[in-house]
Design an enzyme around this catalytic site. Sequence first.
Site, PDB file in Angstrom:
ATOM      1  N   LYS A   1      -2.104  -4.705  -5.423  1.00 42.67           N
ATOM      2  CA  LYS A   1      -2.555  -3.804  -4.366  1.00 42.67           C
ATOM      3  C   LYS A   1      -3.908  -4.271  -3.872  1.00 42.67           C
ATOM      4  CE  LYS A   1      -4.575   0.219  -4.663  1.00 42.67           C
ATOM      5  NZ  LYS A   1      -5.558   0.564  -3.644  1.00 42.67           N
TER       6      LYS A   1
ATOM      7  N   ASP B   1      -3.144  -1.489   0.990  1.00 43.45           N
ATOM      8  CA  ASP B   1      -3.509  -0.064   0.961  1.00 43.45           C
ATOM      9  C   ASP B   1      -4.728   0.180   1.856  1.00 43.45           C
ATOM     10  OD1 ASP B   1      -3.902   2.579   0.105  1.00 43.45           O
ATOM     11  OD2 ASP B   1      -4.986   1.959  -1.695  1.00 43.45           O
TER      12      ASP B   1
ATOM     13  N   LYS C   1      -4.709   2.688   4.207  1.00 47.66           N
ATOM     14  CA  LYS C   1      -4.740   4.134   4.493  1.00 47.66           C
ATOM     15  C   LYS C   1      -5.156   4.425   5.930  1.00 47.66           C
ATOM     16  CE  LYS C   1      -5.957   5.613  -0.226  1.00 47.66           C
ATOM     17  NZ  LYS C   1      -6.258   4.331  -0.895  1.00 47.66           N
TER      18      LYS C   1
ATOM     19  N   ASP D   1      -5.752   7.499  12.202  1.00 53.47           N
ATOM     20  CA  ASP D   1      -6.354   7.482  13.538  1.00 53.47           C
ATOM     21  C   ASP D   1      -5.315   8.004  14.519  1.00 53.47           C
ATOM     22  OD1 ASP D   1      -8.063   6.789  15.763  1.00 53.47           O
ATOM     23  OD2 ASP D   1      -8.974   5.243  14.492  1.00 53.47           O
TER      24      ASP D   1
ATOM     25  N   THR E   1      -5.902  11.516  -5.014  1.00 52.88           N
ATOM     26  CA  THR E   1      -5.928  11.975  -6.408  1.00 52.88           C
ATOM     27  C   THR E   1      -7.357  12.217  -6.903  1.00 52.88           C
ATOM     28  OG1 THR E   1      -5.648   9.647  -6.957  1.00 52.88           O
ATOM     29  CG2 THR E   1      -3.729  11.051  -7.193  1.00 52.88           C
TER      30      THR E   1
ATOM     31  N   ARG F   1      -8.822   0.204 -12.448  1.00 52.22           N
ATOM     32  CA  ARG F   1      -9.833  -0.051 -13.474  1.00 52.22           C
ATOM     33  C   ARG F   1      -9.309  -0.167 -14.899  1.00 52.22           C
ATOM     34  NH1 ARG F   1     -13.480   4.423 -10.603  1.00 52.22           N
ATOM     35  NH2 ARG F   1     -11.338   5.061 -10.124  1.00 52.22           N
TER      36      ARG F   1
HETATM   37  O1  C5P Z   1      -9.217   2.186 -10.614  1.00 49.84           O
HETATM   38  P1  C5P Z   1      -8.131   3.172 -10.307  1.00 49.84           P
HETATM   39  O2  C5P Z   1      -6.927   3.053 -11.227  1.00 49.84           O
HETATM   40  O3  C5P Z   1      -8.619   4.605 -10.163  1.00 49.84           O
HETATM   41  O4  C5P Z   1      -7.625   2.712  -8.860  1.00 49.84           O
HETATM   42  C1  C5P Z   1      -6.744   3.502  -8.120  1.00 49.84           C
HETATM   43  C2  C5P Z   1      -6.465   2.811  -6.822  1.00 49.84           C
HETATM   44  O5  C5P Z   1      -5.546   3.613  -6.087  1.00 49.84           O
HETATM   45  C3  C5P Z   1      -7.677   2.605  -5.930  1.00 49.84           C
HETATM   46  O6  C5P Z   1      -7.488   1.343  -5.313  1.00 49.84           O
HETATM   47  C4  C5P Z   1      -7.602   3.704  -4.906  1.00 49.84           C
HETATM   48  O7  C5P Z   1      -8.069   3.294  -3.648  1.00 49.84           O
HETATM   49  C5  C5P Z   1      -6.098   3.948  -4.831  1.00 49.84           C
HETATM   50  N1  C5P Z   1      -5.681   5.286  -4.440  1.00 49.84           N
HETATM   51  C6  C5P Z   1      -6.051   6.422  -5.105  1.00 49.84           C
HETATM   52  N2  C5P Z   1      -5.625   7.656  -4.668  1.00 49.84           N
HETATM   53  C7  C5P Z   1      -4.831   7.761  -3.611  1.00 49.84           C
HETATM   54  C8  C5P Z   1      -4.431   6.595  -2.941  1.00 49.84           C
HETATM   55  C9  C5P Z   1      -4.862   5.364  -3.403  1.00 49.84           C
HETATM   56  O8  C5P Z   1      -6.760   6.347  -6.110  1.00 49.84           O
HETATM   57  N3  C5P Z   1      -4.365   8.929  -3.231  1.00 49.84           N
END
Ligand code: C5P
Length: 236
Positions: free
Chosen positions: A35, A62, A64, A67, A120, A213
């Site tokens: 991603k 991703d 997102k 607009d 989230t 992460r």
């Molecule tokens: O590091 P972590 O596991 O929190 O990364 C989650 C990834 O998912 C990030 O790249 C974040 O931009 C993406 N994301 C998210 N919540 C959403 C959509 C995408 O955390 N609703």
Amino acid sequence: MARFANPIAAALDTSDLAQALKLAQSLKNDVGLFKLGMEFFFANGATGYAAVARHGAPIFLDLKLHDIPNTVVQALNSLMMLEPRPAIVNVHASGGQDMMEAAKAAIAGRTLLIAVTVLTSLADEDLKSIGFSETIDCSGHSLALARLAKAAGLDGVVCSALDVATIKRELGADFLTVVPGVRPRAASTGDQKRVATPYEARRAGADILVIGRPITRAPDPRAAARTIAKEIADAG
Ligand code: C5P
């Protein structure tokens, strides 16, 4: 899930191309997708994207998009010129049904198009602080946005693991659920609020788990991905 044998989408969230390539090289056989999000794409553009994609895993781009319909359509037209084409792109469902319908028409089936429901990193009190009524909670809002995305003909949504079972029940097993906020039990939640373990997310029916992460900041990212893959396999 039939479309991606390995349901892990590793979020390569870095602006550093060398770091992203190092991660891609070490993870390519142990995750189903890479991603790439705003942090990477704004710094490295189409050239950096192509360099990561050369490692072979399909790309979930991703960005997102959120607009007016015309701007989203033109942005998607630009993204469809990327080589290789991303496997998945996304828009915010809160951009509205007209925008999502226009996005779907612009994509014309060339890639999967999904919609972000409620981030989230937001919890119920955050929705209220940005002006939603007291009676709306994240799960209710997420389902409403998922319905809108389905009505617009999109392939699925990005949602919390906590919302997957309801969305699948209401909108059908084929409607894709892509789930971030996934945390192995021992990992810190960071800025994520509505989280689940990989096992719980998969048991709930999530098709793709977006994990950043807990993999990318692990001392050994590849070993972390393998451990998570095993945990998911146990979920059936
Ligand atoms: O590091 P972590 O596991 O929190 O990364 C989650 C990834 O998912 C990030 O790249 C974040 O931009 C993406 N994301 C998210 N919540 C959403 C959509 C995408 O955390 N609703």
